[in-house]
Design an enzyme around this catalytic site. Structure first.
Site, PDB file in Angstrom:
ATOM      1  CE  LYS A  52      -3.839  -2.183   2.486  1.00 49.18           C
ATOM      2  NZ  LYS A  52      -4.520  -2.371   3.783  1.00 49.18           N
ATOM      3  CD  GLN A  96      -3.978  -4.593   6.817  1.00 48.51           C
ATOM      4  OE1 GLN A  96      -3.882  -3.640   6.072  1.00 48.51           O
ATOM      5  NE2 GLN A  96      -4.572  -5.711   6.460  1.00 48.51           N
ATOM      6  CG  ASP A 119     -10.298  -0.668   4.739  1.00 49.01           C
ATOM      7  OD1 ASP A 119      -9.946  -1.029   3.597  1.00 49.01           O
ATOM      8  OD2 ASP A 119      -9.659  -0.944   5.767  1.00 49.01           O
TER       9      ASP A 119
END
Length: 304
Positions: A52, A96, A119
Site C-alpha cells: 500500500k 489494518q 476501507d
C-alpha cells in the site's frame, strides 16, 4: 480456451487514471494523504501494508505508517485514531485487520469518521452502499466490479452466486452486483446442495476462505469465476492433490516451502469456466488500487 481476467492490467489502468487526479490535487495544495495503522507484526499484514505504501509513493499520494505494539489497548488505539481524525492533510485512515484480541475492533472502526473511511467499513458507508448512494465502497468488492466491467463481462440480467457472507467481501460484493442488475444468491455453509446452487450462476464469486473448495461441480460450463481466496498450502501432499501432480507446482513448493491457491480448484476452473481470475494476479492487485481510488476521492471531496 477460457479468458484469464488479468488483475494486474486493470490495476495499472486504474493507477494511470488516478495520476492526473492526484496531480491536480497537489497543484491546489491538497495532495491526498493516507494513514495506515498496523498493530503488531503479522507477516501477511506487513507485506500488504508495504504494498500500500509503495503504491502511494508511485501515485504521489502522501502516506504514513503507524506501527504500535501488539500489546496496545483499545483506548490507546482510539487515541491514535482520534489524532489522525484531527489532521486535515490525512484524507484516509486505514486500520489494518486483524487486530489483537484485547482490542475492540468494532469500536476502532467506528472511531474512523465516514469521510476518512477509505476501507468502506463504517456503518454509514455500508448504509450508503445499500441505498446505492455515493461513498467509499469496500475495496475488494469494488475491484471485482471494475475487473468484470473492464473485461466486458455482462452483469445486468445475469445470475450471480456469491460463496461467503463476510462483511468485508461477501455482503458488499453481492450488493454491488445487485446494483448492476444481476440476480444474486448469497451462499454460505448452511446452503443446501451448494454445488447445485453455484452451478446455476453465470458469475460465481468464491470468497469462503477454504483452499480449492470450489470444484468443477460448482461451475456452470462457460461461467465467469472470480476467486477471492488467498490460501497458503504448506503440505506437499496438498499441493500434489490440488494441482494433480504438477511438476512445476511441486518444484515451487520444494523451493519455497509453500504454494498459494485460491478458493477455486485451479485445474477445474481452467477446464470449465469461460473466464476466470488467477491466483495470484487476479483480484488481489485491485484491492490496493481501489484503496487508492477511495483516498483520492476523499481528498477531492475535501476540496470541492
Amino acid at each position: 480456451m477460457p479468458r484469464i481476467l488479468d488483475g494486474n492490467r486493470v490495476r495499472d489502468e486504474i493507477k494511470s487514471e488516478l495520476k492526473p487526479r492526484v496531480a491536480a490535487l497537489a497543484a491546489r495544495g491538497c495532495p491526498p494523504g493516507l494513514a495506515v495503522v498496523l498493530v503488531g507484526h503479522d507477516p501477511a499484514s506487513e507485506i500488504y501494508v508495504r504494498n500500500k505504501i509503495k503504491t502511494c509513493h508511485d501515485l504521489g499520494i502522501y502516506s504514513e505508517s503507524i506501527t504500535p505494539p501488539d500489546s496496545i489497548s483499545t483506548e490507546e488505539l482510539l487515541a491514535i485514531v482520534a489524532q489522525l481524525n484531527g489532521r486535515p492533510e490525512i484524507h484516509g485512515i486505514l486500520v489494518q485487520l486483524p487486530l489483537p484480541p484485547q482490542v475492540d475492533a468494532k469500536r476502532i472502526l467506528l472511531a474512523v469518521p465516514p469521510e476518512k473511511d477509505v476501507d468502506g467499513f463504517h456503518p454509514c458507508n455500508v448504509g450508503r452502499l445499500v441505498a446505492n448512494l455515493p461513498g467509499p465502497r469496500a475495496c475488494t468488492p469494488a475491484g471485482i466490479i471494475e475487473l468484470l466491467k473492464r473485461n466486458g463481462i455482462p452483469i445486468a440480467g445475469r445470475r450471480a452466486a456469491v460463496v461467503g457472507r463476510s462483511d468485508i467481501v461477501g455482503k458488499p460484493v453481492a450488493m454491488l452486483l445487485l446494483h448492476e442488475h444481476a440476480t444474486v444468491t448469497i451462499c454460505h455453509s448452511k446452503t443446501p446442495d451448494l454445488p447445485a446452487v453455484c452451478r446455476q450462476a453465470d458469475i460465481l464469486v468464491a470468497a469462503i476462505g477454504r483452499a480449492a473448495m470450489v470444484t468443477a461441480d460448482f461451475i456452470q460450463p462457460g461461467a465467469t469465476v472470480v476467486d477471492v481466496g488467498t490460501n497458503r498450502l504448506d503440505r506437499r501432499e496438498d499441493v500434489d492433490r490440488i494441482f494433480r501432480g504438477s511438476p512445476e507446482k511441486l518444484a515451487a513448493f520444494d523451493r519455497r516451502g509453500s504454494v498459494q491457491v485460491g478458493d477455486v480448484n485451479p485445474i477445474d476452473v481452467a477446464a470449465t469456466a469461460g473466464a476466470y481470475t488467477p491466483v495470484p494476479g487476479g483480484v488481489g492487485p485491485l484491492t490496493i488500487a481501489m484503496l487508492m481510488a477511495n483516498t483520492v476521492a476523499a481528498a477531492e471531496a475535501r476540496v470541492a
